[in-house]
Structures are given as C-alpha cells and as structure tokens.
Design an enzyme around this catalytic site. Structure first.
Site, PDB file in Angstrom:
ATOM      1  N   LYS B  76      -2.878   1.948   2.034  1.00 29.41           N
ATOM      2  CA  LYS B  76      -4.395   2.305   1.884  1.00 29.41           C
ATOM      3  C   LYS B  76      -4.786   2.911   3.083  1.00 29.41           C
ATOM      4  CE  LYS B  76      -8.530  -0.342   0.369  1.00 29.41           C
ATOM      5  NZ  LYS B  76      -9.173  -1.646   0.162  1.00 29.41           N
ATOM      6  N   SER B 151     -11.621  -1.559  -4.282  1.00 31.91           N
ATOM      7  CA  SER B 151     -11.560  -0.449  -3.460  1.00 31.91           C
ATOM      8  C   SER B 151     -10.162   0.069  -3.416  1.00 31.91           C
ATOM      9  CB  SER B 151     -12.095  -0.630  -2.091  1.00 31.91           C
ATOM     10  OG  SER B 151     -11.281  -1.865  -1.471  1.00 31.91           O
ATOM     11  N   SER B 175     -10.501  -6.396  -4.075  1.00 35.14           N
ATOM     12  CA  SER B 175     -10.149  -4.860  -4.207  1.00 35.14           C
ATOM     13  C   SER B 175      -8.681  -4.778  -4.317  1.00 35.14           C
ATOM     14  CB  SER B 175     -10.615  -4.425  -2.723  1.00 35.14           C
ATOM     15  OG  SER B 175     -12.108  -3.882  -2.608  1.00 35.14           O
TER      16      SER B 175
END
Lengths: 92, 490
Positions: B76, B151, B175
């Site tokens: 990420k 997310s 997330s």
C-alpha cells in the site's frame, strides 16, 4: 449543535474556501450529532483506554543510536539553505 | 499460473520450475495489461522490480532460499520505501521520497520478497471505498462499476485480479478486512502491537496495524511470520508478545471441539440478505466440521462507530499536524507569512475527506469538549474491549460478516460521509479492542464476494488462522476468480 467551522479550521491550520466552509458546516454537525449517542453510555468510574494492551512505555538505554542523516532527511523539504529550513519571515 | 497462491509459487521456485525473474515478468505483464482498467497500482518501476528479482535468483543460487525468496508482493502507498515515491495517495505528499524503509518493508526485503509497486488507497487511509485517493478511484475486479472497498482497496483489487500474488495493507477500522471481503480474498489484521508501525504513515496511532492480503489463509500466515515481531524503534510494538506458530496453525482441517461465538449484534436488520445467507451457510459448514456455534452478546457494539469517529479523527488531527510545508510535503506558492503558508498549503494539499476528519478531531479535542468527546470515547472503548473479554470466556473465536453489504457502486456513498462511515460497522470494534481478525471469502451476493470475519482474543492469531484454514479446506470460495481477469496476459 452549532459548530464554528472557521474557528475549528483555524485551530487545525487549514484555510477553507467559502464553498468548503458552507459544505463542512452541516457535515460536521451531522457527524457530531451521531457521536452524541455516546452520552447514553454510563461510563461512571470506567477507566479510559489509550492503548489496547495497557502496555507500559518501554525504556531504552540513553545512548546515541543513529548517525547524522541531515542531508537525507532534508532532501524532501520544500526549501532549505545551508542545512536550515527556510520559511517566510516570522519576526519583523 | 496467474491465480497461484504464494505457497504454490514457492514450491515451483524451490523445484526450479520457474525463476523470480520469470514470475516478476509474468505479473508485470498482467499489471501492464489490466491496471489501466482497475487503477490498483499507483507506482510500478519495471526495471527496479526486475533488478530485485534478478538479485533474488542470484541469492537463491549462492545461499539458498529465504522465507519469501523471489515472491512478488505489492505494498500500500502508506509504507515508506527508500526507493520510489511514497505519497499516501495524497496531493500533500506529491512526489515525496521517503529517506528510509518502513520496518515492514525491511522485513520483506530481508526475507527475499520482490516488491512490485505501490497500491492505491483512500487518501491517508481515510475511507472505505478507495474513492478519496488523489490518484483516482480504484475499481473492483468483480464488477468495475463497483468500489473495491477501502482503504486498502488497491491491494485488494490487485490480489483479486492476480496483478500480484499477495499485497500488504493497513487496518485502522477495517481497511484490510473490508476490501478483502469485497474483493473475495483473504486479509489478516494482526493484534495491535504485533507488527511495527515504524515507517507506516500514521493515521490513528492507537488503532493502525499492518497485515497481509492474499489468495489463501496459508499465504497470509507466510507473510505474517515475516513482518511480525518486536521493533525497538516503535514504542507500541510489544516486546514480549506470545509467539504464533504461523504455518502450523494453517494445518488445521477440522473444528472438533472448537467453540465459535456468534455475536447477535453482528446479525442486524439492514444487512444484505445475501450476506446473511452466506454467513449462515458458513457457520453451518463449521458445525459440520465439528464446531459448536454459541450465541454471544457484545452489548456495546452499537457505540463502536461513534467512539471510533472521535478517537480516530482526534489522533489523525494530531498526526497530520506534521504536514506544515516546512520539512516535507506540499508548500503553496508565494506565502505571505508563516500562517498563510501553513493554512493555504494544508487547504491545497489535503482532500475533502481528510479535512473533514482533521476538523472533526480538532473540534473533539478543542477546549471545553475534551471530556465530552475524547475522554468519553476512550471510556466507551474500555467497555467495548471488556465485552470481548467477557465473551471470550465462553468461546474460542467469533465469526461474523465482515461487511453488512457487498461492494457498492462507485459514487453511491460519497455524498453522505456518515453513510460511508457505517460501512465499517462490523470491523471497527476489533480495532478499538486491538484484537486479531481475518476476513476470508464465504459466498456470493449479487454476483459479488461476501466475507466471513474471524475474531480471536489478543495475540491468538493462531486461532483465527486455524479456524479459517479448516473452513477454506472444506470450501471452494477462495478458488473463485473474477472472469474478466482469468485470461493470460501478453
């Protein structure tokens, strides 16, 4: 509840546009209205949880553990000079 | 080969049937072909990926294989990497290059993994749909008109479409687990304190935790074993954490004697019928495997979202005060004075949702409101934690839906922030309590994947992995892949 969006934004050091101020007012009010339901919970005598495992802050030996990395750390800065961060004039 | 698990790729590498360079090239080809339609990757440096893969093949030839030797893994955009940009999908970190690697990145490199690039995410991990990214919305491979969750939506979409066999995400309120559920993959959030947060751009420091997003439960364990462990440079990384037999836990094949709690507050009105049916069927499958399903209650669950939306924005408003346009990040043109520089740079650099959270936090922490909001929320957090402790006196693990709904349409929830916040209603309490939890695929609803969430007491990652591995071995949901991406690249 009436939230003074401009005042809160200044606390957070964010200059909102007029449009943003108009949009955020009702949004923050509705978020805080939802949060108000916490008031229903009886928390008398309940300790606060700041860390999930109540871990004590660990101590380490007071010795220098890293080397001087000033150049690498200043590389992402918007403006530097002679190893100093350059900002607009603060004092006349 | 595209949808091979890490475990399978490792066997092929060990058997000499393929090389790290060949694997890297295969996934790079898929990224090139499929990423434009998904927007799962925001940065991928082809020569750098191939150089790492070449170095891995050389290492294997001279020293033998390390734990993740030659295996491609995406991370990420929230993890600092000394190579390439780290932008947290925010304009304020446009073209930021971190001076050091996050601890997780160091661990992955030391284990021989090949880092394939940075994945898309909600700006500063604030969102549940990957729609707040400065790089544009990421799409769900199962239906590109829907969101991948968030997310860590880029990581989830990349694994679901086999643009990488595995990825790393972070989980502050769901997330990792929610996008894993919505994209039909496996995602593990470790116990708070299990994985070092050093070099992970901070959102809410008492909640943030990094973990693997993978095709299978065992793959998640392989990565968990590598990235976990004490880091003296992160004061919240726990030094004497109970150890986990990561891979051993995944050998579990039956559930005889396992007591699974079914918290009644997680089977609510308003959840999607298809989600409820899938999770009910999963629990029935567990019963057939020998588990006992026991109704439990977590009475303060209904306050979790409210407590979270005080605690997380409060911590965020403090953490994000570091973006001052002095040491790094965006600075506005020709500032008049210091205050103008701060306020205008931050207005230009932060997106709408990030501003909303900073302001919520700044308000909750402002003079006169601290006791009513932040202190109150931390007290409710204690009650939520105690709910879990009481319930775990009667059961070994809990099983719940991960998300009340399957993937929703792009744009469906962007107008009303509160509706978006409620999409994390089943994942947030786990972060408040700091517990380990895993989401794995357990069915389909409206042709979209449904996730089953396992929750265990603190430090018992082994318990969630065992339950999930036994369920996975008895079902085929993890072998379903989105039809659009099953063709070979090239």
């Amino acid at each position: 509840m009436d939230i003074d969006v401009k005042k809160v934004a200044m606390l957070a050091r964010i200059r909102l546009t007029e449009q943003e101020t108009r949009d955020l007012g009702p949004q923050l009010t509705s978020i805080m209205a939802y949060i108000e339901q916490l008031a229903e919970v009886d928390t008398d005598g309940v300790t606060a949880t700041a860390h999930p495992h109540d871990a004590a802050m660990p101590l380490r030996a007071d010795v220098v553990s890293n080397t001087n990395k000033r150049d690498a750390l200043q590389k992402p800065a918007p403006l530097t000079e002679s190893g100093l961060y350059v900002v607009p004039k603060v004092i006349e | 080969m595209a949808f091979s698990s890490l475990t399978c790729l490792q066997q092929r590498l060990d058997a000499g049937e393929t090389t790290a360079v060949a694997l890297a090239q295969h996934y790079l080809d898929r990224i090139q072909k499929y990423n434009p339609g998904l927007n799962a990757f925001v940065d991928c440096n082809v020569p750098h990926v191939l150089a790492q893969a070449g170095a891995s093949d050389a290492y294997r030839a001279t020293h033998g294989a390390r734990l993740l030797e030659g295996l491609p893994i995406a991370v990420k955009d929230i993890f600092c990497t000394s190579n390439g940009p780290t932008q947290c999908c925010s304009k304020i970190l446009h073209n930021y290059h971190a001076p050091y690697d996050a601890h997780v990145i160091t661990r992955l490199k030391e284990a021989g993994a090949v880092l394939v690039g940075k994945t898309n995410m909600d700006e500063f991990a604030m969102g549940s749909s990957t729609e707040t990214s400065a790089f544009g919305t990421c799409r769900n491979p199962w239906n590109t008109a829907t969101i991948p969750g968030g997310s860590s939506g880029g990581s989830a979409a990349a694994v679901a479409a086999a643009l990488t066999p595995a990825a790393i995400g972070t989980d502050t309120g769901g997330s990792i687990r929610q996008p894993a559920a919505l994209c039909g993959i496996t995602g593990l959030k470790p116990t708070y304190g299990r994985v070092s947060r050093r070099g992970i751009i901070a959102f809410a420091s008492s909640l943030d935790q990094a973990g693997p997003m993978t095709q299978t439960v065992r793959d998640a364990a392989m990565i968990g074993a590598v990235i976990s462990g004490h880091d003296p440079a992160d004061a919240t990384s726990v030094a004497d954490a109970p150890r986990v037999d990561w891979l051993g836990a995944c050998e579990s094949r039956d559930m005889t004697g396992l007591k699974i709690g079914r918290p009644r507050e997680y089977f609510i009105d308003g959840m999607h019928d298809g989600v409820r049916a899938s999770v009910d069927a999963a629990l029935e499958q567990c019963r057939k495997l020998g588990a006992e399903i026991i109704d439990v209650s977590l009475p303060h669950t209904k306050y979790a979202v409210a407590a979270y939306y005080v605690i997380a924005p409060s911590e965020a408003s403090a953490n994000l005060s570091r973006y001052d346009a002095v040491r790094f990040g965006h600075r506005c043109d020709s500032p008049e004075d210091l205050l103008d520089m701060y306020t205008r740079s931050r207005d230009e650099g932060f997106g709408e949702e990030v501003k909303r959270r900073i302001l919520t936090g700044a308000f909750a922490l402002s003079s006169g409101y601290y006791d009513a909001y932040y202190l109150k929320a931390q007290q409710v957090r204690t009650l939520i934690r105690q709910d879990f402790e009481h319930a775990f006196e009667h059961v070994d693990v809990m099983a719940t839906p991960t998300s009340p709904v399957p993937a929703f349409r792009i744009g469906e929830k962007t107008d009303d922030p509160l509706t978006m916040y409620l999409s994390d209603v089943f994942t947030i309490a786990v972060n408040l309590a700091g517990l380990p939890a895993l989401s794995q695929p357990c069915g389909m609803a409206d042709d979209l994947p449904v996730g089953l969430q396992w929750i265990a007491p603190a430090w018992q990652e082994g318990a969630v992995l065992s339950a999930a591995a036994a369920y996975e071995a008895a079902t085929a949901w993890h072998r379903q892949h989105p039809a659009l991406f099953t063709g070979d690249a090239a």
